[in-house]
Design a protein around this motif. Structure first.
Motif, PDB file in Angstrom:
ATOM      1  N   THR A 105      -2.635   1.541   2.728  1.00  0.00           N
ATOM      2  CA  THR A 105      -1.939   2.705   2.180  1.00  0.00           C
ATOM      3  C   THR A 105      -2.277   3.961   2.970  1.00  0.00           C
ATOM      4  OG1 THR A 105      -1.910   1.730  -0.037  1.00  0.00           O
ATOM      5  CG2 THR A 105      -1.615   4.112   0.117  1.00  0.00           C
ATOM      6  N   LYS A 106      -3.542   4.145   3.300  1.00  0.00           N
ATOM      7  CA  LYS A 106      -3.952   5.317   4.075  1.00  0.00           C
ATOM      8  C   LYS A 106      -3.357   5.302   5.479  1.00  0.00           C
ATOM      9  CE  LYS A 106      -8.264   6.431   1.678  1.00  0.00           C
ATOM     10  NZ  LYS A 106      -7.865   7.822   1.337  1.00  0.00           N
ATOM     11  N   GLU A 115      -0.558   3.871   6.358  1.00  0.00           N
ATOM     12  CA  GLU A 115       0.869   4.165   6.208  1.00  0.00           C
ATOM     13  C   GLU A 115       1.088   5.672   6.024  1.00  0.00           C
ATOM     14  OE1 GLU A 115       4.633   2.947   3.292  1.00  0.00           O
ATOM     15  OE2 GLU A 115       2.660   1.997   3.047  1.00  0.00           O
ATOM     16  N   HIS A 116       0.211   6.299   5.231  1.00  0.00           N
ATOM     17  CA  HIS A 116       0.317   7.742   5.005  1.00  0.00           C
ATOM     18  C   HIS A 116       0.043   8.509   6.300  1.00  0.00           C
ATOM     19  CE1 HIS A 116       0.305  11.494   2.857  1.00  0.00           C
ATOM     20  NE2 HIS A 116      -0.936  11.766   3.227  1.00  0.00           N
ATOM     21  N   HIS A 120       3.038   8.416   8.434  1.00  0.00           N
ATOM     22  CA  HIS A 120       4.069   9.319   7.898  1.00  0.00           C
ATOM     23  C   HIS A 120       3.792  10.766   8.304  1.00  0.00           C
ATOM     24  CE1 HIS A 120       6.931  11.113   5.110  1.00  0.00           C
ATOM     25  NE2 HIS A 120       5.953  11.873   4.636  1.00  0.00           N
TER      26      HIS A 120
END
Length: 280
Positions: free
Chosen positions: A260-261, A263-264, A267
């Motif tokens: 998740t980190k 992916e962030h 982004h």
């Protein structure tokens, strides 16, 4: 022979009463034969299973087994139960539902060939499985060709029977008989089994971990061939480690947060036109 379902049925092979102290006894492995060509070899394997206390035979793309044919002729008393109750399944179903042990006569010479290395001898496999409570499948390959590298790379462990270097390849029926004989302490007399020390995590959770790990490697920018190697190394490592449910859930949570980190971070890098996470 009964047809396969969408998911292979896992028979725990665990007594409802357990041992004399009420503890669950270890599960008996199932035997899987991938694309057997000769009905007689299937019958020989079924007979060996009957000899050594195993009942659950699963076949991947087998030939037709006629009751008056070679398979039933070679099966001995296994023609009464093991052979007629055999399930036809897919290779994918076996991988998804069992802790898998692939068998091979040809092994890697060192740790640079991970499809066939490291491998256990039948005796080493027996000692390893003694302390693990998990649905396990012993997977045999085709006559002459055995299991290929792609198939072995999807299995958790590799077992090989020591033989003479000049002729290490055993007949399929012989190999099954030798291996099941060495595993007899796990299958013939359950009262002699030691205490179960480890209950392996459900295979669905282990496979989910491998999925997360693959996503993590991709997100960190590893080249495709390095990712494939590292994914195989991790599969081999977990195959030997027999993680518990708690252990695998902890690892799943860690990888989920890391992915998740990452992916962030990607982004944000795209939003502010910053360099992406450095690749190798």
């Amino acid at each position: 022979m009964s047809g396969g379902e969408e998911d292979a049925t896992v028979d725990d092979g665990v007594s409802a009463e357990g041992d004399e102290r009420g503890r669950p006894t270890s599960r008996k492995p199932v035997v899987v034969v991938v694309e057997p060509e000769t009905p007689g070899n299937i019958g020989t394997i079924a007979r060996a299973m009957k000899n050594f206390g195993l009942t659950d035979l699963k076949l991947v793309d087998p030939p037709e087994l006629k009751e008056d044919g070679e398979a039933y002729g070679f099966a001995g008393h296994a023609r009464e139960d093991v052979l007629p109750n055999a399930d036809e399944v897919t290779f994918d179903e076996v991988v998804a539902n069992y802790h898998t042990v692939g068998t091979t006569a040809i092994t890697g010479e060192d740790d640079r060939s991970h499809e066939r290395y490291p491998f256990k001898t039948p005796v080493e496999l027996r000692e390893s499985l003694k302390t693990v409570d998990a649905p396990t499948a012993i997977v045999f390959g085709r006559e002459g060709r055995g299991l290929n590298n792609e198939e072995l790379s999807r299995l958790d462990e590799v077992c090989s029977i020591p033989a003479d270097d000049d002729y290490p390849v055993l007949n399929l029926g012989q190999a099954a008989t030798v291996l099941l004989y060495e595993l007899r302490d796990l299958t013939v007399d359950e009262t002699q089994l030691p205490d179960t020390e480890v209950t392996r995590a459900p295979e669905a959770d282990v496979e989910r971990f491998h999925d997360y790990f693959g996503e993590f490697l991709e997100a960190t920018g590893q080249r495709e061939h390095h990712r494939a190697k590292n994914e195989l190394l991790m599969r081999r490592l977990l195959g030997r480690a027999h993680p518990t449910e708690r252990e695998i859930h902890s690892l799943l949570g860690t990888l989920r947060k890391a992915n998740t980190k990452l992916e962030h971070a990607d982004h944000l890098a795209a939003k502010y036109d910053e360099p992406v996470y450095p690749s190798e």
